[in-house]
Design a protein around this motif. Sequence first.
Motif, PDB file in Angstrom:
ATOM      1  N   SER A  37       4.666  -2.684 -20.126  1.00  0.00           N
ATOM      2  CA  SER A  37       2.803  -3.753 -19.450  1.00  0.00           C
ATOM      3  C   SER A  37       3.844  -3.888 -18.732  1.00  0.00           C
ATOM      4  CB  SER A  37       3.890  -5.487 -20.975  1.00  0.00           C
ATOM      5  OG  SER A  37       3.185  -6.600 -20.144  1.00  0.00           O
ATOM      6  N   ALA A  38       4.514  -4.021 -17.913  1.00  0.00           N
ATOM      7  CA  ALA A  38       4.309  -4.109 -16.054  1.00  0.00           C
ATOM      8  C   ALA A  38       3.550  -2.835 -15.356  1.00  0.00           C
ATOM      9  CB  ALA A  38       5.550  -4.395 -15.945  1.00  0.00           C
ATOM     10  N   GLN A  39       4.106  -1.492 -16.154  1.00  0.00           N
ATOM     11  CA  GLN A  39       3.531  -0.829 -15.722  1.00  0.00           C
ATOM     12  C   GLN A  39       1.604  -0.697 -16.040  1.00  0.00           C
ATOM     13  OE1 GLN A  39       5.558   3.531 -16.344  1.00  0.00           O
ATOM     14  NE2 GLN A  39       6.339   2.671 -17.851  1.00  0.00           N
ATOM     15  N   GLN A  40       1.796  -1.097 -17.156  1.00  0.00           N
ATOM     16  CA  GLN A  40       0.187  -1.702 -17.500  1.00  0.00           C
ATOM     17  C   GLN A  40      -1.115  -2.743 -16.429  1.00  0.00           C
ATOM     18  OE1 GLN A  40       0.231  -2.789 -21.696  1.00  0.00           O
ATOM     19  NE2 GLN A  40      -0.250   0.189 -22.316  1.00  0.00           N
ATOM     20  N   GLU A  41       0.124  -3.601 -16.886  1.00  0.00           N
ATOM     21  CA  GLU A  41      -0.921  -5.014 -15.736  1.00  0.00           C
ATOM     22  C   GLU A  41      -0.321  -4.555 -14.465  1.00  0.00           C
ATOM     23  OE1 GLU A  41       0.856  -9.331 -14.629  1.00  0.00           O
ATOM     24  OE2 GLU A  41       1.985  -8.483 -15.985  1.00  0.00           O
ATOM     25  N   PHE A  42       0.279  -3.554 -13.846  1.00  0.00           N
ATOM     26  CA  PHE A  42       0.350  -3.600 -12.049  1.00  0.00           C
ATOM     27  C   PHE A  42       0.279  -2.329 -11.981  1.00  0.00           C
ATOM     28  CE2 PHE A  42       3.811  -6.695 -13.088  1.00  0.00           C
ATOM     29  CZ  PHE A  42       2.286  -7.737 -11.948  1.00  0.00           C
ATOM     30  N   LYS A  43       0.033  -1.789 -12.635  1.00  0.00           N
ATOM     31  CA  LYS A  43      -0.573   0.005 -12.652  1.00  0.00           C
ATOM     32  C   LYS A  43       0.318   0.937 -11.282  1.00  0.00           C
ATOM     33  CE  LYS A  43      -4.385  -0.958 -14.496  1.00  0.00           C
ATOM     34  NZ  LYS A  43      -3.860  -2.132 -14.943  1.00  0.00           N
ATOM     35  N   VAL A  44       1.104   0.677 -11.983  1.00  0.00           N
ATOM     36  CA  VAL A  44       2.343   1.719 -11.298  1.00  0.00           C
ATOM     37  C   VAL A  44       3.589   2.221 -11.505  1.00  0.00           C
ATOM     38  CG1 VAL A  44       3.360  -0.601 -10.252  1.00  0.00           C
ATOM     39  CG2 VAL A  44       3.923   1.439  -8.789  1.00  0.00           C
ATOM     40  N   PRO A  45       4.016   3.188 -11.780  1.00  0.00           N
ATOM     41  CA  PRO A  45       5.443   3.912 -12.661  1.00  0.00           C
ATOM     42  C   PRO A  45       6.493   2.758 -12.584  1.00  0.00           C
ATOM     43  CG  PRO A  45       4.258   5.792 -11.169  1.00  0.00           C
ATOM     44  CD  PRO A  45       4.079   4.672 -10.462  1.00  0.00           C
ATOM     45  N   ILE A  46       6.967   2.491 -13.316  1.00  0.00           N
ATOM     46  CA  ILE A  46       8.039   1.893 -13.970  1.00  0.00           C
ATOM     47  C   ILE A  46       9.303   2.839 -14.530  1.00  0.00           C
ATOM     48  CG2 ILE A  46       9.393  -0.706 -13.694  1.00  0.00           C
ATOM     49  CD1 ILE A  46       6.216  -1.853 -13.484  1.00  0.00           C
ATOM     50  N   ARG A  47      10.436   2.818 -13.317  1.00  0.00           N
ATOM     51  CA  ARG A  47      11.446   2.925 -14.644  1.00  0.00           C
ATOM     52  C   ARG A  47      13.010   2.539 -14.593  1.00  0.00           C
ATOM     53  NH1 ARG A  47      13.136   8.703 -13.197  1.00  0.00           N
ATOM     54  NH2 ARG A  47      12.249   8.737 -11.130  1.00  0.00           N
ATOM     55  N   TYR A  48      13.300   2.286 -15.744  1.00  0.00           N
ATOM     56  CA  TYR A  48      14.934   2.290 -15.650  1.00  0.00           C
ATOM     57  C   TYR A  48      15.979   3.046 -15.468  1.00  0.00           C
ATOM     58  CZ  TYR A  48      19.330  -1.130 -17.108  1.00  0.00           C
ATOM     59  OH  TYR A  48      20.375  -1.272 -17.231  1.00  0.00           O
ATOM     60  N   LEU A  49      17.091   2.840 -14.764  1.00  0.00           N
ATOM     61  CA  LEU A  49      18.018   4.142 -14.476  1.00  0.00           C
ATOM     62  C   LEU A  49      19.212   3.061 -14.693  1.00  0.00           C
ATOM     63  CD1 LEU A  49      16.692   5.619 -11.181  1.00  0.00           C
ATOM     64  CD2 LEU A  49      16.452   5.727 -13.066  1.00  0.00           C
ATOM     65  N   PRO A 100       0.570  -0.995   0.645  1.00  0.00           N
ATOM     66  CA  PRO A 100      -0.080  -0.185   0.071  1.00  0.00           C
ATOM     67  C   PRO A 100       1.446   1.384  -0.084  1.00  0.00           C
ATOM     68  CG  PRO A 100      -0.750  -1.804   1.685  1.00  0.00           C
ATOM     69  CD  PRO A 100       0.741  -1.803   0.588  1.00  0.00           C
ATOM     70  N   GLY A 101       0.311   2.376  -0.718  1.00  0.00           N
ATOM     71  CA  GLY A 101       1.366   3.538  -0.945  1.00  0.00           C
ATOM     72  C   GLY A 101       2.810   3.784  -1.542  1.00  0.00           C
ATOM     73  N   MET A 102       2.446   2.221  -2.367  1.00  0.00           N
ATOM     74  CA  MET A 102       4.166   2.195  -3.384  1.00  0.00           C
ATOM     75  C   MET A 102       3.550   3.079  -4.608  1.00  0.00           C
ATOM     76  SD  MET A 102       7.278   0.901  -4.115  1.00  0.00           S
ATOM     77  CE  MET A 102       6.817  -0.218  -2.433  1.00  0.00           C
ATOM     78  N   LYS A 103       4.392   4.219  -4.276  1.00  0.00           N
ATOM     79  CA  LYS A 103       4.818   5.019  -5.547  1.00  0.00           C
ATOM     80  C   LYS A 103       5.147   5.290  -7.446  1.00  0.00           C
ATOM     81  CE  LYS A 103       4.082   8.612  -1.828  1.00  0.00           C
ATOM     82  NZ  LYS A 103       4.747  10.634  -1.574  1.00  0.00           N
ATOM     83  N   GLU A 104       6.162   4.802  -7.010  1.00  0.00           N
ATOM     84  CA  GLU A 104       6.872   4.383  -8.046  1.00  0.00           C
ATOM     85  C   GLU A 104       7.943   2.794  -7.923  1.00  0.00           C
ATOM     86  OE1 GLU A 104       9.199   7.107 -11.483  1.00  0.00           O
ATOM     87  OE2 GLU A 104       9.597   7.137  -9.157  1.00  0.00           O
ATOM     88  N   ILE A 105       8.458   2.066  -8.954  1.00  0.00           N
ATOM     89  CA  ILE A 105       9.259   1.118  -9.189  1.00  0.00           C
ATOM     90  C   ILE A 105      10.354   1.601 -10.337  1.00  0.00           C
ATOM     91  CG2 ILE A 105      10.180  -1.058  -9.359  1.00  0.00           C
ATOM     92  CD1 ILE A 105       7.101  -1.474  -8.724  1.00  0.00           C
ATOM     93  N   LEU A 106      12.099   1.426  -9.023  1.00  0.00           N
ATOM     94  CA  LEU A 106      12.555   1.924  -9.821  1.00  0.00           C
ATOM     95  C   LEU A 106      13.692   1.286 -10.255  1.00  0.00           C
ATOM     96  CD1 LEU A 106      13.751   5.233  -8.371  1.00  0.00           C
ATOM     97  CD2 LEU A 106      12.368   4.702 -10.255  1.00  0.00           C
TER      98      LEU A 106
END
Length: 392
Positions: free
Chosen positions: A36-48, A13-19
């Motif tokens: 695909s993962a962003q669409q499935e899990f409804k959370v912003p995901i970025r690669y750094l 709960p409250g997860m804002k972003e996945i890096l």
Amino acid sequence: MVQHHIEACAKVPGMKEILLMGFYQPNEALSRFLVSAQQEFKVPIRYLQEYAALGTGGGIYHFRDQILSGGAEAFFVLNADVCSEFPLQEMLEFRQQHGDMHSFVILGTTANRTQALNYGCIVANADTQEVQHYVEKPSTFVSEIINCGIYLFTPAIFQHIGEVFQRNQQELALCPYLGEESSNGWQRAEVIRLEQDIFTALAGSGKLYVYKTDGFWSQIKSAGSAIYASRLYLNQYSKSHPERLAQNKPGGPVIRGNVYIHPTASIDSTAVLGPNVSIGEGVTVGAGVRVRESIVLHGASLHDHTCVLNTIVGWDSTIGRWARVEGTPSDPNPNDPYAKIDSETLFRDGRLTPSITILGCSVTIPAEVVILNSIVLPHKELSRSYKNQIIL
């Protein structure tokens, strides 16, 4: 592998972003996966992408502004090369009960005395679970509680990492390496090992705690351990998401044990799959095929009556009719509840260690051959049988 980490994080709960962090060059496949993962899990995901391998501590310190940009009160750090139930919510609740809001939590599990030497060992207070002593891969026995590579931090961790960074800079200024450019020196200062440089110093300070889990956990350091990790995840699915697993149906293939089949895969009704089999997107499995303890990645084709055991079949690979592709499992001791999978060496006594068979992407195996305990590099077209070889 990483999808399991993302799914676990998305449930908090409250997860804002996945890096995702690494020094690997991003490619089209990674970009498609992130979308695909962003669409499935409804959370912003970025690669750094790091400019070099900076270590776990150096990586998160290098991108500290990105991590803190959303005003995060706390954040998880998960190593990509582990499989686990990922009890992230339980770690949050544990920190509220045992530590203060500025303390840090390591996920720990129990290993046997011999194998514990291969991991970071934790000595903790039996009542408070405060970490009193931490040693990374000790030469003698320290503790049966090992570091799982999953952490809960607050922004305060960057102060401790920053102190190590400044100390590294000072040491480089006092003892510079002759003949090297200053940019390399800066890079060396940024290489910070979270376990050796940070946890060892924090132990006994009252700021570091361990949450011990009884759930499954394993490192994924080799292809052989990937097969074992797949088995653990499939077993978890049988309890938490049974709808994801294939079932025996009229007109469908024979399913034995836990088997995952992608909806787009084409499986002949006379095939026998399982236990512990994962069939990827767009895979074709012909008549009379037998697959057990294996991972078949997307686009692969298994022609009629092939036998695939303890094998990873790479993307878009083809196995001809009546061929047999088999490896040797490298499982932990089933009689020891705390045994972990050993990090096997590729060679032993000058010979290739028997392990699972790996077919790289776009490999072609002809009909009626046997491939045993071998590693086949991508884009190879074989013409005969092989045993205990690396085929370049």
